[in-house]
Design an enzyme around this catalytic site. Sequence first.
Site, mmCIF file in Angstrom:
data_model
loop_
_atom_site.group_PDB
_atom_site.id
_atom_site.type_symbol
_atom_site.label_atom_id
_atom_site.label_comp_id
_atom_site.label_asym_id
_atom_site.label_seq_id
_atom_site.Cartn_x
_atom_site.Cartn_y
_atom_site.Cartn_z
ATOM 1 N N GLY A 53 0.837 -1.209 0.000
ATOM 2 C CA GLY A 53 0.000 0.000 0.000
ATOM 3 C C GLY A 53 0.865 1.249 0.000
ATOM 4 N N ARG A 76 0.768 -5.131 -5.062
ATOM 5 C CA ARG A 76 0.886 -6.300 -4.179
ATOM 6 C C ARG A 76 1.053 -7.479 -5.135
ATOM 7 N NH1 ARG A 76 -0.754 -4.160 0.760
ATOM 8 N NH2 ARG A 76 -2.447 -2.651 0.667
ATOM 9 N N ASP A 95 5.085 -4.881 6.016
ATOM 10 C CA ASP A 95 5.577 -6.218 6.380
ATOM 11 C C ASP A 95 5.628 -7.190 5.197
ATOM 12 O OD1 ASP A 95 2.841 -6.187 6.337
ATOM 13 O OD2 ASP A 95 2.563 -7.063 8.326
ATOM 14 N N THR A 132 4.250 2.639 5.488
ATOM 15 C CA THR A 132 2.861 2.174 5.495
ATOM 16 C C THR A 132 2.074 3.072 6.439
ATOM 17 O OG1 THR A 132 1.348 0.472 6.362
ATOM 18 C CG2 THR A 132 3.604 0.328 7.118
ATOM 19 N N ASP A 164 -0.184 2.224 8.211
ATOM 20 C CA ASP A 164 -0.661 1.442 9.359
ATOM 21 C C ASP A 164 0.220 1.537 10.603
ATOM 22 O OD1 ASP A 164 -2.821 0.584 7.913
ATOM 23 O OD2 ASP A 164 -1.893 -1.284 7.279
ATOM 24 N N ASP A 195 2.526 -0.377 11.627
ATOM 25 C CA ASP A 195 2.489 -1.667 12.329
ATOM 26 C C ASP A 195 3.704 -2.555 12.047
ATOM 27 O OD1 ASP A 195 1.861 -2.127 9.691
ATOM 28 O OD2 ASP A 195 0.266 -3.561 10.099
ATOM 29 N N ARG A 246 -6.250 -3.170 8.621
ATOM 30 C CA ARG A 246 -6.766 -4.529 8.432
ATOM 31 C C ARG A 246 -6.324 -5.432 9.589
ATOM 32 N NH1 ARG A 246 -5.842 -5.886 2.488
ATOM 33 N NH2 ARG A 246 -3.730 -5.329 3.085
HETATM 34 O O1 F6P Z 1 -1.391 -1.566 4.114
HETATM 35 C C1 F6P Z 1 -2.064 -0.377 4.278
HETATM 36 C C2 F6P Z 1 -3.519 -0.501 4.040
HETATM 37 O O2 F6P Z 1 -3.920 0.822 3.884
HETATM 38 C C3 F6P Z 1 -4.372 -1.197 5.099
HETATM 39 O O3 F6P Z 1 -4.671 -0.437 6.228
HETATM 40 C C4 F6P Z 1 -5.603 -1.535 4.313
HETATM 41 O O4 F6P Z 1 -6.291 -2.574 4.887
HETATM 42 C C5 F6P Z 1 -5.014 -1.923 3.006
HETATM 43 O O5 F6P Z 1 -3.832 -1.179 2.861
HETATM 44 C C6 F6P Z 1 -5.902 -1.714 1.817
HETATM 45 O O6 F6P Z 1 -5.266 -2.212 0.706
HETATM 46 P P1 F6P Z 1 -5.768 -2.121 -0.793
HETATM 47 O O7 F6P Z 1 -5.339 -0.788 -1.300
HETATM 48 O O8 F6P Z 1 -5.073 -3.233 -1.473
HETATM 49 O O9 F6P Z 1 -7.255 -2.238 -0.772
#
Ligand code: F6P
Length: 321
Positions: free
Chosen positions: A11, A72, A103, A126, A128, A130, A172
């Site tokens: 992300g 991803r 991660d 990120t 997050d 985390d 998430r």
């Molecule tokens: O990894 C960061 C994040 O923003 C999470 O908080 C969220 O769940 C996810 O990415 C959403 O990912 P995508 O853009 O693939 O829907």
Amino acid sequence: MKKIALITSGGDAPGMNAAIRAIVKTCLYYKITPFGIYDGYKGMMEGRGRQLNYSDVDNIIQYGGTILGSARAEEFYQVEGRQKAICFLKENNIDGLIVIGGDGTFAGAHLLGQEMKIPIIGIPGTIDNDIFGTEYTIGFDTAINTVIGAVDKIRDTASSHHRVFFVEVMGRDAGFIALASAVASGAESVLIPEETTDILKLVENIKNQGKNSSVILVAEGDDAGHAIDIMHKVKPYLKEYELRISVLGHIQRGGSPSAKDRIIATRMGNLAVELLRESKTNIIVVVKGDKLETCSISKAIKQHILPDMGFLKLIEVLRKK
Ligand code: F6P
């Protein structure tokens, strides 16, 4: 160290461009060739990348997103996928690699490092926040500022209409965004994946707070479900209340990075190149207090980090009338 490749992966997060700029400019300062690979590991497997120059990173520090693109890439977690990436890195005589991401990005870097003798440095990017080993990841500050800006607006309408709002934020697997934003926006309750949600307790809290308008922040990964599920679960007990949901979604990932994100990203990008010049490998750059330090990639990906659970008590104390 003659040529350093860099990717942004997973992300995107505001501040990634500031990190790219710092990496490219630090490389050029030391007469190292920076080589940008598009769309993270996906572009690495597909052989898409090119040498970067000053003109590529001029005037990008203020922009969210990533000029390199991100993705991803599930295929990278298979040996065949990584073999394609390794061929591309070898064909282009890459001496070192910097990966910016979360991660999943570091898990990929760890696997790559076991199959190819290439020095790798990770930069935590990120929203997050985390990643184990670091107190901070690029993008978090901008994201929580976006959330509190939105919650402030929601509160205007919530209090005008005497409504209870369930505001869903990203996270998430982790409640960092929800917890920090809840404290900063004065939310009456917060639901996070790290704590089991007790629907009846939530109902009691809403009833006992002495006002019929409130904001409840819900991390998307909460065990009781998304904001809409939680609203439906409490509804039978709160017939006299008007309930609404608001899902903030991907606006949390965009926008111009805050000063904090720009500064940390710039310092991290610069340090990543310095570490490669010192032949360091398989580490991520981390924040400890005011300082930048390092942590091994293997440690960072094996351990789970918890947010400050003391924030839950703080929110409870401040909710009381
Ligand atoms: O990894 C960061 C994040 O923003 C999470 O908080 C969220 O769940 C996810 O990415 C959403 O990912 P995508 O853009 O693939 O829907």
